[in-house]
Design a protein around this motif. Structure first.
Motif, mmCIF file in Angstrom:
data_model
loop_
_atom_site.group_PDB
_atom_site.id
_atom_site.type_symbol
_atom_site.label_atom_id
_atom_site.label_comp_id
_atom_site.label_asym_id
_atom_site.label_seq_id
_atom_site.Cartn_x
_atom_site.Cartn_y
_atom_site.Cartn_z
ATOM 1 N N SER A 173 6.080 9.870 -1.523
ATOM 2 C CA SER A 173 6.617 8.664 -0.908
ATOM 3 C C SER A 173 6.647 7.557 -1.954
ATOM 4 O O SER A 173 5.598 6.966 -2.278
ATOM 5 N N PRO A 174 7.799 7.228 -2.495
ATOM 6 C CA PRO A 174 7.880 6.163 -3.519
ATOM 7 C C PRO A 174 7.370 4.820 -3.025
ATOM 8 O O PRO A 174 6.673 4.111 -3.777
ATOM 9 N N PRO A 175 7.677 4.402 -1.783
ATOM 10 C CA PRO A 175 7.108 3.109 -1.348
ATOM 11 C C PRO A 175 5.587 3.099 -1.340
ATOM 12 O O PRO A 175 4.951 2.109 -1.694
ATOM 13 N N GLN A 176 5.013 4.228 -0.951
ATOM 14 C CA GLN A 176 3.553 4.285 -0.943
ATOM 15 C C GLN A 176 3.002 4.229 -2.354
ATOM 16 O O GLN A 176 1.970 3.592 -2.617
ATOM 17 N N LEU A 177 3.679 4.893 -3.290
ATOM 18 C CA LEU A 177 3.228 4.815 -4.681
ATOM 19 C C LEU A 177 3.321 3.389 -5.207
ATOM 20 O O LEU A 177 2.442 2.925 -5.946
ATOM 21 N N GLU A 178 4.389 2.688 -4.832
ATOM 22 C CA GLU A 178 4.502 1.307 -5.268
ATOM 23 C C GLU A 178 3.407 0.439 -4.666
ATOM 24 O O GLU A 178 2.847 -0.444 -5.343
ATOM 25 N N ARG A 179 3.093 0.685 -3.392
ATOM 26 C CA ARG A 179 2.011 -0.091 -2.769
ATOM 27 C C ARG A 179 0.673 0.174 -3.461
ATOM 28 O O ARG A 179 -0.116 -0.745 -3.684
ATOM 29 N N GLN B 210 0.286 1.137 -6.565
ATOM 30 C CA GLN B 210 0.308 0.493 -7.879
ATOM 31 C C GLN B 210 0.095 -1.009 -7.763
ATOM 32 O O GLN B 210 -0.606 -1.619 -8.574
ATOM 33 N N ARG B 211 0.733 -1.621 -6.768
ATOM 34 C CA ARG B 211 0.520 -3.049 -6.579
ATOM 35 C C ARG B 211 -0.927 -3.354 -6.231
ATOM 36 O O ARG B 211 -1.502 -4.345 -6.687
ATOM 37 N N LYS B 212 -1.526 -2.477 -5.403
ATOM 38 C CA LYS B 212 -2.922 -2.681 -5.043
ATOM 39 C C LYS B 212 -3.823 -2.554 -6.264
ATOM 40 O O LYS B 212 -4.766 -3.348 -6.456
ATOM 41 N N TYR C 114 -3.550 7.605 -6.044
ATOM 42 C CA TYR C 114 -2.280 7.637 -6.763
ATOM 43 C C TYR C 114 -2.068 8.989 -7.432
ATOM 44 O O TYR C 114 -0.947 9.527 -7.427
ATOM 45 N N LYS D 287 0.845 11.644 -6.822
ATOM 46 C CA LYS D 287 1.663 12.112 -7.928
ATOM 47 C C LYS D 287 1.721 13.633 -7.993
ATOM 48 O O LYS D 287 2.727 14.202 -8.452
#
Length: 1224
Positions: free
Chosen positions: A325-331, A333-335, A313, A317
Motif C-alpha cells: 500500500s503506497p499511501p501506508q508506506l508514505e504515512r 515514512q512521514r511518521k 516499513y 516493503k
C-alpha cells in the motif's frame, strides 16, 4: 535601590484602581479583587471557566485543609475535583502521585488556552520550591519603573505585569515582555550587589517574563526545603523529582514541542542555577538535571517508536507489489521523519541543558550539587548511551573521581559500576579504563571506607569485563586487601580473589571429562584449594589464615564449609589426580579447617577487624546452627584420625585440638559415646607423645577439655570428665613419685638429676596448664608443691624453671580455693586452714622476690598480687552469715617489698620516649618488655584500688606520671580516678605526698652537691606534674574540699617546725609554694579567702620582707590566690603590681628608689594592691631558667610592690576604683 516590594505592590494597586479598563484588557492580568472591576459578573463567570492552573495560584484559594481533603479523590466526583483544583502546584507535592498527575493534566489544558499566566504559575512553583514563602501580591499595570540600577521604560513593544512573591530570603518580581528580541530589554539582564543596603539582585529573561530576584546577602545559612533535616528533606527531594518527571511525561505528546514551554523553563532554570544564592542554585540545578533525565526518557520512547516504525516499513516493503500500500508506506515514512524531528528537538533541548547548566555546575562549590550532577550523568550514559556514552562525557566522571568530598567520589564510582555491569556498554569504556585505571586502583586506599569498598567492587567488574584490563602488579596490590582491618573492604577483595584466582582454576579443571559428579566436585574443590594455598604462600606480608577465611566466607562459603573434602584431602597421602600436599601445605589446610570451623560457630567477629555485622538475623542464626550440627557430626568421627596422622607435629596438633571447642552439644551424633571415647583417648595420647609439650598445645588441650566437660546435658560429659580425671591422676601420681625421690631430709633439698628434672618440669607444665582452667583442688597440689619453695636456693634449691612452674601451680591453687570458698568452707577449721595457706603462699612469694632469676621474681610478684586481689574481692562478696575466707592483711614487710619491686622493675630505663635501653634490641623485643612492665604495674595498682595496700603507697607511682607518661600514663591516670572514687580526701593527700617526695629528693640532691640521680626530677618537671594533677580536678564543686586540703597541707609542709633565725630567714621548703600555686586556679572564690587567711596565719609569726629575693615564692603563691579571683594567672598578677622598671635594668637591681632603700617588714596592716600598670611576663621563660636554681624564683618575675599607708598616692579616684583591698 530596588523599592520595597510591599510599597511597590501598594502603588501598583492604586494605579489599578485608577485604570480598571486597562486591567480588564491586559493579557497578563493574573488576579484582581472583586471591588476593582467594573464588571463583576463577567469576571465571576470568567473565573468559573478558568482551569485549575488559575485556581491554583491566581484565584482566591480555599483552605489548605480542604485541598488536602480532596487529594484522595482527585479523579472522583465534581466536589472532590474542585478541592484538588483549589491548591497550588507547590501544595500538590503533599498529595501523592495520582493527585499530581490530575493537577498537571488540568494545568496542561489551561496552558493550551492561556499559556502566559500558566507559565507564571509554573515559575511560581519553582520559586516556592527554592524556599520562597508567604503570600503573593500581584498587580498588572503599564508604567515606567525607575530605580538606581534598573531603568525600564514603557514602550508599545512590551507591557509589564509585576508579580511580587514575598519570601523569607527576598522578593521575586515578574514583568511581562512582548518581544524577546528587544536589544534594550536584553541589555538590562544583570546581576549586581549593593553592599550598603545589604542586598543583591538578579534580573533575567524567561520569555515572556522578565524576572527580578532580590534577596539579602547573608542568606547562605538559611535552610530551604532541600536542606531540611530529617525525613522532610528526603520526602521533598523525592516528591520534587517526581513532579518534574510527571510534568515532562504528561507533556511529551503535546506542549513539549511547542518551542515555548521548554524554552521558558530552560531559561528560568539556567539563570537561577547560575545564581549566587545557594537555594536557587541548588534547587534549580536539581530540577534541570531531572528535567534532562525526563527528556532522556522521552527520547528513548521516540527511539522505540522510530524502531517499530522502521520494522513496520520493512514488513510493508517485503510484501508483494500487489499487497503493498503506497499511501501506508508514505504515512510510515512521514511518521518516521516526524519522530526523528522530535527526537532531534529533544536532543537539542538536552544539549542546551547540558552545556548551559551541567558544565557550569558539575564543579560547583557546593558538594551536594556536584553529587547530583555526577549521579544524573551516569544515568544518562546508561539509559541513552548512543548520545552520552562517549569519551566527551566520560571524562567528567574521571575528573570528579579526584573530588575532595567523599560523597562526590562515591557517586562517580557507583555510576561507573552501572556502566561496567552492562555488557553491551563495555566496548565504549576501553579508553576510559586505560586512562583512569590508576586512579581507580588508588581509590581502594581512600580514607572513606564506603568509597574504598565500592571502588573494589568496581574493579571486580572491570576485571570480569576484560581479562587484560588489570595487570599482574595490579592484582598483587588489590588482593592484599583480603587482610584489611575493614571487613567490608576485605570481603570485596575476597570476591576479587575468588573470581580471579579460585574460580579460574576451578573452570580449568572442569574442562576435563569426569566419571561422575562426585569426582568432579572433588576435583574442583581440590583445584580451588591448591589455588588458595598458592596465593597464601606467595603473600609474604601476612600470615593470618583466620582473616583470609573471613574475607572469603561470603563468596567461597561452599568451599570453606565443605569439611568432608577438606578432611579427605588431609587424610589422603596422595591425590589420584596429582601429587599430594607437602607438610607445609598440610599445616595451612589445617589452619583453614580450624578457621572455617570457628567462623561457622562464632560468626565474622574477629579481633582487629571492624565493620562486621553485630546482630544476626533469625535466618543467619538458623544457618549457623545447621553448620555447627554438620561440623560436629563429621569432625567428631574424623578428628581422632587427624590427630593420629599429625601427632608428630606439635603445632598442627595444637591447632586440631581447638576444633572440639566449637562442637554443638545438642547434635544428634553427639550421643555416640564411642566416638567421644575415641576422641578423648586420642587427645590424651597426643599429650603423652610429647615429653616437653609446647605451651600452645597445653593451653588448647586444657580449653578443649573444659569445653567438653562443661556443666550441661551433653551426652559426652561423663565420658570426658572421667578421661580428664584419669589423666590428671596419672600426672599427680607420677609427680609425687618424682618429688619423693628428689626432696629428702628434714630440710628439703632438691637433688634430682637432669632427666628427672626434665620429667618433673614437663609434668608441672601439664598440671599448671590444666589447673589454670580446671579445679584440681581434690588432688592437694598445694601440699605437694609448697616444699619446693622452702628448699634453699643455690646448690640445694630447685632450678628456676621448676620454681617458675611451681609458682604458677600454687597461684592457681590459691585462686581456685578462694573462688570456691563459698561452697567448700563449711567450718571454721577449713577457713583457718585456707588463711594459713594464703599466709604461707605470701611468705614464700616474698622470699622468691629476692631470687636471682628475674623470671622467678616476676612470677612470684604476679602470683602474690593476683591472690591478694582475689582475696579482697571474696571478702566483698561473701555472706557473713556463713563461713567464708578470714581476713588476711599483708605484713608491712611484704608491702614494702612489693613497692620496692615495682620501682626497681617497672620505672627503669628511658624517661618518657619509651625507647629501648639497648640500641640493638629489636622493636618486637622492646614491645614485649613494655608489655611485661605494664602487667607488673597494673597488678600493683589493682592492690591499691581494691584496698589491699594503703593508698599512700600509690604516691611513689604517681611521681612517675609525667616521666613515663607514654608508657604507663593510662594506668596511672585510671588509678587516680579509682582511688578518688574510694576516698577523694585520701587521694588528694596522696597526690600532695607524691609532690612533696619529689621536692624533698631534689632539695637533698642539691644540698648534697653530688651528681644528679636518675630518679630525681627537675623543678620544672615537678611543677608540670602539679599542673597535670590539677587538671584532673574537673568539677570544682565536687572536689572543693580536696583542693583546700591540698593547699592547707602544702602550707603546713612549708612552715611546719620553722624557726626564723638570722642564718635561716626563710623556710627551707619555701620554693614548694611555687608548685602549690598550680592548684590555685581550682579554688572557688570563698575558698581562696580561707586559704589566704590560713597562709596569713602562718606568715604573721615571722618577719617577711617582700623586697628580698628569697621571699619570691611566697609572693608568687599569694599572687596566684589573688589573681584567681580575677581570672588571671599568678605571673600576670605579680607583674601587674610592679612599677615598670627602666629598660636594660634588672627587676631586682640593687639601685632602688630613695623611698625603698630601708627594709619594710611584712606586718599585718591594711594596704591596697594597685593594678594600674601591667608588664609582660613569660612563664615559659621562667621554666627554662628554673632548672639552674629551682628553689629561687627567676629574675624575670618582678618583685611585688605594695602601696602601704603613708606612701606616695599619686593615683586619682579612677585608680582607686581599680585597687583591691588585701588584709596583710
Amino acid at each position: 535601590m530596588i523599592p520595597d516590594p510591599t510599597a511597590a505592590a501598594a502603588s501598583r494597586a492604586t494605579e489599578q484602581d485608577k485604570n480598571p479598563h486597562d486591567e480588564a484588557n491586559s493579557s497578563g492580568a493574573i488576579n484582581q479583587s472583586e471591588d476593582e472591576s467594573g464588571n463583576e459578573n463577567r469576571q465571576k463567570s470568567a473565573r468559573r471557566r478558568k482551569r485549575p492552573h488559575e485556581g491554583s495560584e491566581n484565584v482566591k484559594r480555599k483552605s489548605a485543609r480542604a485541598g488536602r481533603g480532596g487529594a484522595g479523590g482527585a479523579g472522583g466526583s465534581r466536589g472532590k475535583r474542585r478541592r484538588v483544583e483549589a491548591v497550588t502546584l507547590f501544595e500538590v507535592l503533599t498529595m501523592g502521585r495520582s493527585a499530581m498527575q490530575a493537577v498537571i493534566d488540568d494545568w496542561i489544558e489551561a496552558y493550551g488556552k492561556k499559556r502566559d499566566s500558566s507559565l507564571l504559575d509554573l515559575i511560581s512553583f519553582f520559586i516556592q520550591c527554592c524556599g520562597c514563602k508567604g503570600k503573593q501580591k500581584t498587580s498588572t499595570h503599564t508604567h515606567t519603573h525607575k530605580h538606581k540600577h534598573i531603568h525600564t521604560h514603557t514602550q508599545n513593544t512590551h507591557n509589564q505585569v509585576y508579580v511580587c512573591l514575598l519570601s523569607l530570603p527576598g522578593v521575586v518580581t515578574a514583568e511581562m515582555c512582548q518581544s524577546k528580541d528587544d536589544s534594550e530589554v536584553m541589555s538590562k539582564m544583570v546581576e549586581e550587589l549593593d553592599e550598603d543596603a545589604g542586598l543583591q539582585y538578579k534580573k533575567f529573561l524567561a520569555f515572556p517574563w522578565i524576572l527580578t530576584v532580590t534577596w539579602p546577602m547573608d542568606t547562605d545559612s538559611v535552610e530551604y526545603p532541600l536542606t531540611q533535616p530529617g525525613p522532610y528533606g528526603r520526602w521533598f527531594h523525592s516528591e520534587f523529582c517526581d513532579f518534574v518527571a510527571v510534568l515532562v511525561a504528561r507533556c511529551q505528546h503535546s506542549v513539549v514541542f511547542d518551542s515555548y514551554l521548554m524554552t521558558t523553563l530552560i531559561s528560568l532554570l539556567t539563570e537561577l542555577s547560575d545564581s549566587y544564592v545557594r537555594p536557587f542554585r541548588h534547587t534549580c540545578t536539581l530540577a534541570a538535571v531531572k528535567l534532562l533525565s525526563s527528556l532522556v526518557a522521552v527520547a528513548l520512547s521516540l527511539s522505540v517508536g522510530i524502531e517499530n516504525s522502521q520494522k513496520l516499513y520493512q514488513v510493508q516493503k517485503t510484501k508483494p507489489v500487489r499487497q503493498r500500500s503506497p499511501p501506508q508506506l508514505e504515512r510510515i515514512q512521514r511518521k518516521i521523519a516526524e519522530l526523528r524531528e522530535k527526537r532531534a528537538e529533544i536532543e537539542s533541548m538536552m544539549d542546551v541543558i547540558f552545556k548551559g547548566i551541567f558544565l557550569k555546575r558539575y564543579r560547583d562549590v557546593l558538594p551536594e550539587i556536584r553529587s547530583i550532577c555526577m549521579e544524573e550523568l551516569s544515568l544518562w550514559m546508561k539509559l541513552y548511551s548512543s548520545a552520552f556514552l562517549n569519551d566527551s562525557y566520560l571524562k567528567y566522571m574521571g575528573w570528579m573521581m579526584h573530588d575532595k568530598v567523599p560523597d562526590v567520589r562515591l557517586k562517580c564510582v557507583l555510576g561507573l559500576q552501572g556502566l561496567y555491569g552492562d555488557p553491551p556498554l563495555l566496548p565504549k569504556l576501553d579508553l576510559f579504563t586505560t586512562r583512569f585505571k590508576a586512579r581507580m586502583i588508588s581509590m581502594t586506599l581512600d580514607k572513606d571506607g564506603e568509597v574504598a569498598v565500592q571502588t573494589m567492587k568496581l574493579l571486580l567488574l572491570v576485571s570480569k569485563a576484560s581479562d587484560g584490563a588489570l595487570g599482574p602488579g595490579d592484582y598483587k596490590q588489590l588482593l592484599q586487601f583480603v587482610f584489611s582491618s575493614q571487613r567490608p573492604l576485605a570481603a570485596a577483595a575476597g570476591e576479587l580473589l575468588f573470581a580471579r584466582v579460585l574460580d579460574t582454576e576451578a573452570r580449568a579443571s572442569d574442562t576435563q571429562e569426569e566419571i561422575n559428579a562426585e569426582a568432579a566436585h572433588e576435583r574442583q574443590a581440590s583445584a580451588r584449594l591448591r589455588a588458595l594455598l598458592h596465593f597464601y604462600q606467595k603473600s609474604e606480608l601476612h600470615k593470618h589464615v583466620v582473616y583470609l577465611v573471613d574475607s572469603l566466607w561470603d563468596c567461597a562459603g561452599d568451599l570453606l564449609k565443605d569439611w568432608n573434602t577438606l578432611t579427605s584431602i588431609l587424610l589422603q597421602d596422595a591425590s589420584p589426580h596429582g601429587p599430594g600436599l607437602t607438610q607445609a601445605e598440610q599445616a595451612v589446610v589445617v589452619e583453614i579447617l580450624v578457621a572455617s570451623v570457628r567462623q561457622a560457630s562464632e560468626g565474622p567477629a574477629l579481633a582487629g577487624r571492624s565493620g562486621a555485622k553485630k546482630v544476626m538475623s533469625s535466618r543467619e542464626k538458623k544457618v549457623q546452627v545447621d553448620d555447627c550440627t554438620k561440623l560436629t557430626a563429621h569432625l567428631l568421627v574424623v578428628l581422632p584420625q587427624l590427630l593420629s596422622k599429625f601427632s608428630g607435629s606439635c603445632d598442627t596438633v595444637a591447632s586440631l585440638m581447638k576444633i572440639p571447642q566449637y562442637f554443638l552439644p545438642e547434635c544428634h551424633e553427639a550421643g555416640s559415646t564411642q566416638a567421644a571415647s575415641g576422641l578423648m583417648a586420642e587427645l590424651g595420647a597426643a599429650l603423652d607423645r610429647h615429653p616437653d609439650p609446647d605451651p600452645a598445645l597445653l593451653e588448647a588441650a586444657a580449653r578443649t577439655y573444659l569445653s567438653l566437660c562443661a556443666e550441661g546435658e551433653a551426652p559426652w560429659c561423663s565420658v570426658t570428665r572421667t578421661a580428664r580425671d584419669s589423666l590428671v591422676r596419672r600426672w599427680v601420681d607420677r609427680l609425687t613419685a618424682l618429688l619423693g625421690d628428689s626432696l629428702q631430709g628434714e630440710s628439703p633439698r632438691f637433688s634430682a638429676d637432669g632427666e628427672k628434672t626434665a620429667e618433673i618440669l614437663a609434668t608441672l607444665k601439664k598440671l599448671g596448664a590444666f589447673h589454670n582452667c580446671h579445679n584440681l583442688l581434690e588432688w592437694d597440689l598445694f601440699g605437694l608443691l609448697s616444699p619446693l619453695l622452702s628448699a634453699e636456693s643455690g646448690e640445694g634449691g630447685a632450678p628456676p624453671e621448676v620454681l617458675l612452674e611451681v609458682l604458677r601451680c600454687l597461684s592457681s591453687c590459691m585462686l581456685w580455693s578462694l573462688n570456691t570458698s563459698g561452697g567448700t568452707l563449711n567450718s571454721r577449721e577449713k577457713a583457718v586452714s585456707q588463711r594459713l595457706q594464703l599466709r604461707l603462699f605470701c611468705e614464700r612469694g616474698n622470699h622468691c622476690l629476692s631470687h636471682s632469676d628475674h623470671r622467678v621474681q616476676q612470677q612470684a610478684f604476679l602470683g602474690v598480687c593476683d591472690v591478694l586481689t582475689a582475696h579482697s574481692y571474696q571478702l566483698q562478696v561473701w555472706d557473713p552469715a556463713s563461713f567464708g575466707p578470714l581476713l588476711y592483711t599483708p605484713s608491712p614487710k611484704l608491702q614494702r617489698a612489693l613497692l620496692i619491686f615495682v620501682c626497681a622493675h617497672v620505672f627503669v630505663g628511658p624517661d618518657c620516649d619509651g625507647q629501648s635501653a639497648a640500641a640493638e634490641d629489636s622493636e618486637l623485643e622492646r614491645l614485649e618488655e613494655l608489655h611485661r612492665r605494664r602487667n607488673l604495674l597494673a597488678a600493683f595498682c589493682k592492690l591499691i584500688v581494691h584496698g589491699v595496700l594503703e593508698m599512700s603507697m600509690a604516691a611513689e607511682v604517681f611521681t612517675h606520671y609525667m616521666k613515663y607518661h607514654n608508657d604507663f600514663g593510662d594506668i596511672i591516670k585510671e588509678t587516680m580516678y579509682r582511688t578518688r572514687q574510694m576516698d577523694k580526701m585520701d587521694s588528694a593527700r596522696t597526690l600532695v605526698l607524691s609532690l612533696q617526695q619529689l621536692f624533698v629528693r631534689l632539695k637533698r640532691e642539691q644540698e648534697g652537691g653530688s651528681r644528679a640521680h636518675p630518679g630525681v626530677q627537675t623543678f620544672t618537671s615537678i611543677k608540670e606534674l602539679a599542673r597535670r594533677f590539677a587538671l584532673t580536678f574537673g568539677d570544682l564543686v565536687k572536689f572543693r574540699e580536696c583542693v583546700v586540703v591540698i593547699h592547707r597541707n602544702g602550707i603546713d609542709f612549708v612552715f611546719q617546725e620553722f624557726s626564723q633565725t638570722p642564718d635561716a630567714p626563710t623556710p627551707p621548703y619555701l620554693s614548694y609554694l611555687t608548685i602549690l600555686g598550680e592548684f590555685s586556679s581550682k579554688l572557688l572564690k570563698p575558698d581562696k579567702k580561707i586559704v589566704f587567711s590560713y597562709l596569713q596565719k602562718h606568715t604573721a609569726e615571722h618577719i617577711v620582707d617582700l623586697r628580698e629575693e628569697c621571699w619570691q615564692p611566697l609572693i608568687y603563691y599569694r599572687a596566684s590566690l589573688l589573681a584567681a579571683a580575677e581570672g588571671e594567672d599568678a605571673a600576670s598578677y605579680v607583674s601587674s603590681d610592679r612599677k615598670p622598671y627602666l629598660p636594660g635594668r634588672s627587676a631586682f637591681s640593687k639601685t632602688k628608689p630613695e623611698e625603698s632603700k630601708s627594709p619594710c617588714p611584712f606586718s599585718p596592716v591594711d594596704s591596697k594592691v594597685s593594678k594600674g600598670h601591667r608588664s609582660s611576663f613569660s612563664p615559659s621563660h621562667q621554666e627554662q631558667t628554673a632548672d639552674a636554681d629551682p628553689f629561687a624564683i627567676p629574675d624575670e618575675l618582678p618583685a611585688k610592690r605594695l602601696n602601704f599607708e603613708g606612701s606616695d598616692a599619686s593615683t586619682g579616684s579612677k585608680a582607686e576604683d581599680d585597687t583591691v583591698d588585701v588584709e596583710l
